[in-house]
Design a protein around this motif. Structure first.
Motif, PDB file in Angstrom:
ATOM      1  N   ALA A 152       0.925  -1.068   0.069  1.00 30.33           N
ATOM      2  CA  ALA A 152       0.044   0.066  -0.006  1.00 30.33           C
ATOM      3  C   ALA A 152       0.873   1.284  -0.013  1.00 30.33           C
ATOM      4  O   ALA A 152       0.614   2.179  -0.592  1.00 30.33           O
ATOM      5  CB  ALA A 152      -0.882  -0.017   1.391  1.00 30.33           C
ATOM      6  N   THR A 153       1.890   1.006   0.688  1.00 26.85           N
ATOM      7  CA  THR A 153       2.818   2.372   0.673  1.00 26.85           C
ATOM      8  C   THR A 153       3.268   2.444  -0.567  1.00 26.85           C
ATOM      9  O   THR A 153       3.838   3.717  -1.017  1.00 26.85           O
ATOM     10  CB  THR A 153       3.841   2.099   1.951  1.00 26.85           C
ATOM     11  N   ALA A 156       1.100   3.977  -2.847  1.00 29.33           N
ATOM     12  CA  ALA A 156       1.029   5.405  -2.452  1.00 29.33           C
ATOM     13  C   ALA A 156       1.972   6.095  -3.142  1.00 29.33           C
ATOM     14  O   ALA A 156       1.600   7.344  -3.632  1.00 29.33           O
ATOM     15  CB  ALA A 156       0.873   5.462  -1.149  1.00 29.33           C
ATOM     16  N   GLN A 159       1.233   6.803  -6.692  1.00 25.28           N
ATOM     17  CA  GLN A 159       0.108   7.564  -6.741  1.00 25.28           C
ATOM     18  C   GLN A 159       0.461   9.203  -6.795  1.00 25.28           C
ATOM     19  O   GLN A 159       0.021   9.841  -7.321  1.00 25.28           O
ATOM     20  CB  GLN A 159      -1.005   7.039  -5.936  1.00 25.28           C
ATOM     21  N   ILE A 160       1.369   9.421  -5.789  1.00 26.17           N
ATOM     22  CA  ILE A 160       1.825  10.910  -5.523  1.00 26.17           C
ATOM     23  C   ILE A 160       2.653  11.187  -6.560  1.00 26.17           C
ATOM     24  O   ILE A 160       2.592  12.314  -7.150  1.00 26.17           O
ATOM     25  CB  ILE A 160       2.482  10.768  -4.192  1.00 26.17           C
ATOM     26  N   THR A 187       8.232   5.341  -0.291  1.00 23.21           N
ATOM     27  CA  THR A 187       7.929   5.012   0.865  1.00 23.21           C
ATOM     28  C   THR A 187       7.649   6.083   1.864  1.00 23.21           C
ATOM     29  O   THR A 187       6.768   6.016   3.114  1.00 23.21           O
ATOM     30  CB  THR A 187       8.560   3.782   1.575  1.00 23.21           C
ATOM     31  N   VAL A 203       4.476   8.200   2.993  1.00 22.47           N
ATOM     32  CA  VAL A 203       3.612   8.534   1.951  1.00 22.47           C
ATOM     33  C   VAL A 203       2.160   8.499   2.210  1.00 22.47           C
ATOM     34  O   VAL A 203       1.192   9.535   1.539  1.00 22.47           O
ATOM     35  CB  VAL A 203       4.149   7.894   0.620  1.00 22.47           C
ATOM     36  N   LEU A 204       1.732   7.631   2.608  1.00 24.53           N
ATOM     37  CA  LEU A 204       0.397   7.442   2.974  1.00 24.53           C
ATOM     38  C   LEU A 204      -0.248   8.587   3.815  1.00 24.53           C
ATOM     39  O   LEU A 204      -1.405   8.680   3.425  1.00 24.53           O
ATOM     40  CB  LEU A 204       0.145   6.000   3.869  1.00 24.53           C
ATOM     41  N   TYR A 205       0.549   9.232   4.688  1.00 20.06           N
ATOM     42  CA  TYR A 205       0.177  10.501   5.311  1.00 20.06           C
ATOM     43  C   TYR A 205      -0.539  11.454   4.528  1.00 20.06           C
ATOM     44  O   TYR A 205      -1.645  12.229   4.558  1.00 20.06           O
ATOM     45  CB  TYR A 205       1.301  11.052   6.041  1.00 20.06           C
ATOM     46  N   LEU A 207      -2.046  11.267   1.469  1.00 16.94           N
ATOM     47  CA  LEU A 207      -3.236  10.737   0.836  1.00 16.94           C
ATOM     48  C   LEU A 207      -4.315  10.482   1.584  1.00 16.94           C
ATOM     49  O   LEU A 207      -5.574  10.597   1.215  1.00 16.94           O
ATOM     50  CB  LEU A 207      -2.681   9.527   0.180  1.00 16.94           C
ATOM     51  N   GLU A 208      -3.953  10.434   3.137  1.00 22.04           N
ATOM     52  CA  GLU A 208      -5.166  10.042   3.831  1.00 22.04           C
ATOM     53  C   GLU A 208      -5.369  11.158   4.792  1.00 22.04           C
ATOM     54  O   GLU A 208      -6.582  11.355   5.431  1.00 22.04           O
ATOM     55  CB  GLU A 208      -4.584   9.137   5.039  1.00 22.04           C
TER      56      GLU A 208
END
Length: 329
Positions: A152-153, A156, A159-160, A187, A203-205, A207-208
């Protein structure tokens, strides 16, 4: 200057392809030598087979090395032709962000393909190599069950790179900290805080959770300075002084777009004035706000000290009691 940059680029490009080219030339020379003089038939079959496999391995390494070098040259060319050090660097930051992200993905793909090709050279591992290439979907599903967070990371990060909610050198506010995006990987993201600290964020930060990106579409920015003054303050005179500060003292800190003073609140004892000023970027806007705040306070102190915030006390009741005491006395 452009000539020097061109020379530096070609020098770097030659450094990247120098070693793989030497190895390729050596292998080509070996192939020509074998074409003229094959290996002696006296050698045993296992030795001949091992020699051919080592030869194939060398070519796999060369091809992978050359492909990575070509990718590195292309990435360097794109980064040098789109410098993020320029004044208007929005397009450059977008391109450089994509280049760095996709170069990492490209390197991983080349490494996986080279590994699979290497495994397919040997009979004992040929099935594994074929599985790496032919069963990528199954391998991804199996890996996803055991490493969902990691995948997922990775996705993400990709995606960024494609959607670009943030880019290199963007000015952002993350976790209450103001800074610039210094590095973006698959990551994590490194944000350089204004006081030289580094904030490493997954990186998930991005997007979330909501973040502030002050340079998403432009580096231009507005800044506010608030002043509390007495009701007797000459608002028109303060507005004129603000315009003079921006026009005569701010220099390149003010971009000439916005310079205004408004009464934003009328409290029980003071007026709240908001000075709104614009700058080409956030760093200069910070300096401009500090300059405006200092000059406006000095102007009020020197020219209208009576308009500084006051605390009023009513003595009406005390005077009435004093008058009554005198009558009875």
């Amino acid at each position: 200057m452009a000539k020097r940059q061109g020379e530096e680029f070609w020098g770097l490009a030659l450094d990247l392809v120098k070693n793989p080219t030497r190895l390729a030339a050596l292998l080509l020379g070996l192939d020509l030598a074998l074409a003229v003089q094959p290996l002696p038939e006296a050698l045993s079959a296992p030795l001949l087979d091992l020699a051919h496999k080592l030869h194939a391995l060398c070519w796999i390494v060369v091809f992978a090395w050359v492909v990575l070098a070509i990718g590195g040259i292309l990435a360097q060319w794109l980064q040098r032709t789109n410098s993020i050090l320029s004044e208007d660097n929005l397009r450059a930051r977008k391109i450089v962000t994509q280049v760095r992200m996709f170069r990492r993905v490209f390197s991983v793909i080349v490494a996986v393909v080279a590994l699979a090709a290497t495994l397919m050279v040997f009979d004992a591992t040929r099935g594994i190599g074929a599985s790496v290439l032919a069963s990528a979907g199954i391998a991804g599903a199996v890996a996803g069950l055991s490493a969902q967070k990691f995948l997922a990371t990775i996705f993400a990060g990709m995606q960024i790179a494609i959607t670009q909610p943030i880019r290199l050198d963007d000015v952002v506010v993350v976790e209450g900290e103001w800074g610039r995006v210094e590095e973006i990987t698959l990551t994590y993201v490194v944000v350089r805080i204004w006081d030289q600290r580094r904030l490493v964020v997954p990186v998930l930060y991005f997007l979330e959770k909501p973040i502030q990106n002050w340079t998403r579409s432009s580096a231009e920015i507005l800044g506010s300075v608030f002043l509390s003054v007495d009701y007797r303050a000459p608002v028109a005179g303060l507005r004129t002084e603000l315009e003079r500060i921006c026009r005569e003292e701010a220099g390149e800190l003010w971009d000439g777009r916005v310079c205004g003073l408004q009464v934003t609140e009328a409290g029980p004892t003071t007026l709240t004035l908001r000075a709104l000023v614009s700058s080409p970027d956030s760093s200069r806007n910070w300096d401009l706000r500090c300059l405006v705040r200092e000059r406006m306070v000095c102007y009020v102190q020197d020219n209208h000290p009576e308009t500084l915030p006051l605390t009023r006390v009513s003595l009406t009741d005390m005077h009435m009691h004093t008058a009554e005491d005198k009558e009875h006395g």
